[in-house]
Design an enzyme around this catalytic site. Structure first.
Site, PDB file in Angstrom:
ATOM      1  N   SER B 113     -21.895  -6.492 -35.902  1.00 54.94           N
ATOM      2  CA  SER B 113     -22.907  -5.398 -36.447  1.00 54.94           C
ATOM      3  C   SER B 113     -22.864  -4.929 -38.352  1.00 54.94           C
ATOM      4  O   SER B 113     -23.461  -6.356 -39.057  1.00 54.94           O
ATOM      5  CB  SER B 113     -22.295  -4.892 -35.451  1.00 54.94           C
ATOM      6  N   ASP B 235     -30.495  -6.894 -26.385  1.00 55.46           N
ATOM      7  CA  ASP B 235     -29.198  -6.413 -27.580  1.00 55.46           C
ATOM      8  C   ASP B 235     -30.229  -5.284 -28.110  1.00 55.46           C
ATOM      9  O   ASP B 235     -30.896  -5.682 -28.954  1.00 55.46           O
ATOM     10  CB  ASP B 235     -28.219  -6.606 -28.151  1.00 55.46           C
ATOM     11  N   HIS B 263     -24.792  -4.567 -27.499  1.00 58.89           N
ATOM     12  CA  HIS B 263     -24.770  -4.596 -28.737  1.00 58.89           C
ATOM     13  C   HIS B 263     -23.050  -5.893 -29.712  1.00 58.89           C
ATOM     14  O   HIS B 263     -22.714  -6.180 -30.478  1.00 58.89           O
ATOM     15  CB  HIS B 263     -24.138  -3.521 -29.478  1.00 58.89           C
TER      16      HIS B 263
END
Lengths: 405, 285
Positions: B113, B235, B263
C-alpha cells in the site's frame, strides 16, 4: 426442590407458547441487521431488517454486491485498511462504527460486529456481520464532542483571564535604578490559576527605593484579591512612612481588618529600602515569615541573609517583624525569592534551602540578570516538581558601576 | 505470533545503541540467516502483523526484517512528529535509517500500500541499500487528476479524513500509555495484542492525510532497480488501472495480478503472495 423444578417447567411451556417465532423469523426480523458474506465480501445472505433499513430488495444485494459496497467511501477505506485485515488476523471484530448508505443515498450510522465462521479444521468459510442502528448514539457522541469543544474553549478563556489578572499584579517593567542592576522573573506553576506571588520596585520621595517580594497563601481569584490589596497597601504605606517595620506593620493591620468569615488570608513578605551610594548600596530589610534572602558576593562566597523570628503577616494582631541591614559593593548581588523553588519536589524529597545555597555557590559571582537566568534554568530542571508559583527578584551592584549620583 | 518467536527484537540493550531506528521502529528479524534479506513494510491501518501469514514461507528461504512505522504498532510513539511524518519522505528516511543500522546491501524491499511509494522514495534516495523492490497493491496517487484515474475524488478523501477526525475508528485515551509502554499498567498490554490496527487518532489523521494526498507519480521514473508489482484482481483502493500506470512508469518492471479480493493479498491470498515474492527474490539470483 421438586416444586421449583415443576414451576420452571411450567415457565418454559408458557414461554414456548408465547415465543412462536421460528428460527427464520428470529433471523429475518431481528432487532439488528444481519448479513453473511463470502470471504471476498460478496453478500450471501441478508436479513429483512437490514433490507428495510437500506431500502433494497434482497435480489439487489445477494450475489451482486459486496458488504463494502454498502459503505460510505470513508467506510470503504476503513473496511479495507482496518476491518478486513483485523478479521483475517483475529477472526472477529467488535464495535466498529461505520456509515451504511441506503438505496436512496441517505446515510445511517451503524455499529458493526463481525465473526469469521470456519470449517472444523479452521479454514475460514464466511463472515457473519451484525449491524446495529447507531443514529441515537452518534447524535449523543456529537453532543459530547460539542460539549468537549465548549469546555476546551472555556479552558482557553480561563487561561487568558489568569494571565491577564496575573499581569496586573506584577510591575509591567522594573524601574531603572541608577547605579544598580535589577532583574526579576515569575514562574507560573499552572497556566489556569493566578498565583499569589508578587514583587515590585519603586521610588521613594527621598531618593531611596522601596522594594518587596512576597507570597500570599492560596491560589485563584481569592488569593489574587489579597495579592492586589497587599501590593497596593505596601506601596501606599511606604509613601507615608518607608521604614520597613512600619510598612509591614501597616500591612498586617490592613490584612487583619480584611479578615471575614472566609478562609484565612495571610502572606509572607520581605520589604526593603534601598539606598544607593557612591560605592554600592545599603539595603534595610524587614521580613515577615519569608525565606531568607540570598547574597552572592563578588568573591564567589554565598550566604543567606536571615531575618529569624519574623511572623506571617495577616494572622496575629501584632505580628513580629524582624529587620536586618545588608551592604552591597561592586560585584555583589542580592536575591529575594518565594518558596516555590525550595519546596519543589525532587523524587521523594523537596529541594531545600541547603540545595539552593549550594546551587548559588556554583553560579557566584554573577550579576542580577545572571541570578535570574540561573533560577530560570533551575526551575526548568526541577520541571513538574515545582508545584507552586515562584518569583525571584535580584539586585546587583555592577563591578564598574556607572554612577549618576 | 508464534512465527515471531524464532526471531529477535533489536533492542538497544542488545545492540549497545541508543534510541536508534531499530527500537524506534520495533524492528524484528526472523528466518534464514544466510538467505537474501527481505524487508517487509506495512501500510496505513495496521502494523507488522499484517505479514504474519506470509512470514513462515518467506522465512524458510530468506532473512525477513519486519518493522512498524512510527505511530503504528509497537513503534516508539514519542518519536512521532506531525511535521516529520506529514510527508512520505519522513517514513522513507526511517527505512534508510534502519537499513543502515542493519547494514543492508542489495536487500529486497517489499512495501504494501502506501509503503510501496515509501520504498520507491527510499531506493531513489539511496540505491545501494535495496537491490529490488516489490510493490504490493501500490498507488502513486489516490486522487483523480485530469486523465489520471486514482480511483478517488478529492471529496472522497476529505470524507475519509472527516471520518478519522470525527474519531469514529475506535480509540480510547487509555491506549496511549499502552502503546508507549507504560510500565505502571502492564495489564493494559494484553489488551493491545488484539488491536493490531489501533492507532492514536491524531497519528492516524496525519498518516491518512500523508498517504491519501501524496502524489508520487514523478518518482516512479527514479526507480532503477528490478521491480515487481503485485496487485489484486479486485481492489477498491488500488484498482487495476493504477497497477497498470505504475507498471508503465517503472522501466522494466514486472506486474503480477493475483486472483484475490481486497487491498491486502498478504492476508487474503497469503500462499500466492509469498510464492510471487519468493519467485522474484530467488529466481533471478
Amino acid at each position: 426442590m421438586c416444586e421449583t423444578w415443576n414451576s420452571s417447567d411450567n415457565d418454559n411451556e408458557m414461554f414456548s407458547a408465547l415465543l412462536e417465532d421460528s428460527a427464520e423469523d428470529l433471523y429475518e426480523n431481528a432487532p439488528c441487521g444481519y448479513l453473511s458474506t463470502l470471504l471476498d465480501g460478496k453478500i450471501a445472505k441478508v436479513n429483512g431488517t437490514l433490507l428495510r433499513w437500506l431500502g433494497y430488495a434482497r435480489a439487489d444485494l445477494v450475489g451482486r454486491r459486496r458488504f463494502s459496497d454498502l459503505l460510505s467511501v470513508g467506510g470503504k477505506l476503513y473496511h479495507e485498511t482496518h476491518l478486513s485485515p483485523l478479521l483475517r488476523m483475529q477472526g472477529e471484530v467488535r464495535g466498529v462504527a461505520l456509515e451504511v448508505v441506503a438505496a436512496d443515498g441517505t446515510r445511517m450510522p451503524v455499529l458493526v460486529n463481525c465473526t469469521v465462521k470456519t470449517t472444523e479444521d479452521g479454514e475460514p468459510l464466511l463472515i457473519r456481520t451484525t449491524v446495529f442502528d447507531a443514529r441515537d448514539r452518534r447524535a449523543y457522541e456529537q453532543e459530547l464532542l460539542r460539549a468537549r469543544q465548549k469546555a476546551e474553549g472555556e479552558r482557553d478563556e480561563i487561561r487568558r483571564l489568569a494571565i491577564t489578572l496575573q499581569r496586573t499584579l506584577l510591575p509591567p517593567v522594573l524601574p531603572d535604578v541608577p547605579g544598580m542592576e535589577i532583574a526579576a522573573h515569575y514562574h507560573h506553576a499552572s497556566p489556569f490559576e493566578v498565583g499569589g506571588d508578587f514583587y515590585d520596585v519603586f521610588p521613594l520621595a527621598d531618593g531611596r527605593w522601596g522594594l518587596f517580594l512576597g507570597d500570599v497563601c492560596g491560589k485563584g481569584a481569592g488569593a489574587a484579591a489579597v495579592t492586589s490589596l497587599t501590593r497596593y497597601t505596601l506601596r501606599s504605606a511606604a509613601v507615608y512612612d518607608p521604614d520597613p517595620t512600619a510598612v509591614l506593620t501597616n500591612l498586617n493591620t490592613v490584612l487583619n481588618q480584611e479578615r471575614d468569615d472566609g478562609p484565612l488570608r495571610f502572606c509572607t513578605v520581605t520589604f526593603g529600602v534601598l539606598e544607593v551610594e557612591a560605592d554600592g548600596c545599603t539595603l534595610t530589610l524587614a521580613a515577615g515569615g519569608h525565606p531568607p534572602g540570598l547574597l552572592l558576593r563578588a568573591d564567589g562566597t554565598v550566604e543567606y541573609v536571615e531575618t529569624p523570628g519574623g511572623q506571617l503577616i495577616g494572622i496575629l494582631p501584632d505580628a513580629r517583624v524582624v529587620t536586618t541591614t545588608v551592604r552591597l559593593s561592586g560585584g555583589d548581588t542580592f536575591a529575594l525569592y518565594s518558596d516555590g523553588v525550595v519546596e519543589a519536589r525532587t523524587g521523594d524529597t523537596r529541594y531545600s534551602e541547603e540545595a539552593l545555597l549550594e546551587f548559588a555557590g556554583t553560579i557566584a559571582p554573577t550579576s542580577a540578570a545572571g541570578v535570574v537566568e540561573a533560577f530560570v534554568g533551575l526551575l526548568a530542571r526541577l520541571g513538574e516538581g515545582v508545584e507552586d508559583d515562584t518569583a525571584v527578584l535580584a539586585l546587583g551592584v555592577p563591578q564598574s558601576p556607572h554612577r549618576d549620583l | 505470533m508464534e512465527e515471531w518467536a524464532a526471531g529477535y527484537h533489536c533492542h538497544p540493550s542488545e545492540t549497545g545503541w541508543g534510541m536508534d531506528a531499530l527500537s524506534r521502529n520495533n524492528v524484528v528479524v526472523v528466518g534464514h540467516h544466510d538467505g537474501p534479506v527481505v524487508v517487509l513494510a506495512h501500510g496505513f491501518g495496521c502494523d507488522q502483523n499484517m505479514w504474519r501469514l506470509v512470514v513462515p514461507a518467506l522465512a524458510e528461504k530468506c532473512r525477513v526484517v519486519l518493522f512498524d512505522h512510527v505511530g503504528a504498532g509497537q513503534s516508539d510513539l514519542s518519536s512521532w512528529d506531525a511535521q516529520r511524518y506529514s510527508t512520505l519522505d519522513g517514513y522513507a528516511s526511517d527505512v534508510l535509517d534502519l537499513s543502515r543500522e542493519l547494514d543492508l546491501r542489495d536487500a529486497v524491499f517489499v512495501g504494501h500500500s502506501v509503503s510501496a511509494m515509501i520504498g520507491v522514495l527510499a531506493v531513489a534516495a539511496d540505491p545501494t541499500r535495496f537491490g529490488r523492490l516489490v510493490l504490493v497493491t501500490p498507488s502513486p496517487r489516490y486522487v483523480d487528476d485530469g486523465d489520471y484515474r486514482g480511483g478517488f475524488s478529492a471529496a472522497d478523501i476529505d470524507e475519509l479524513l472527516d471520518s478519522l477526525e470525527s474519531n469514529y475508528l475506535g480509540w480510547s485515551a487509555t491506549m496511549a500509555p499502552v502503546i508507549m509502554g507504560n510500565p505502571d499498567r502492564p495489564e493494559l498490554g494484553t489488551e493491545l495484542t488484539n488491536s493490531f490496527c489501533r492507532t492514536d487518532p491524531e497519528v492516524a489523521r496525519v498518516f491518512a492525510r500523508t498517504t491519501f494526498l501524496s502524489d508520487n507519480r514523478a518518482d516512479l521514473a527514479r526507480v532503477t532497480v528490478p521491480t515487481l508489482i503485485l496487485e489484486c484482481a479486485h481492489d477498491v483502493i488500488a484498482p487495476p488501472e493504477v497497477g497498470a500506470y505504475v507498471h508503465a512508469h517503472i522501466p522494466g518492471s514486472t506486474r503480477v495480478t493475483l486472483d484475490a479480493t481486497g487491498h491486502c493479498p498478504q492476508l487474503s491470498a497469503p500462499e500466492a503472495t509469498a510464492e510471487a515474492i519468493l519467485r522474484f527474490v530467488l529466481d533471478q539470483r
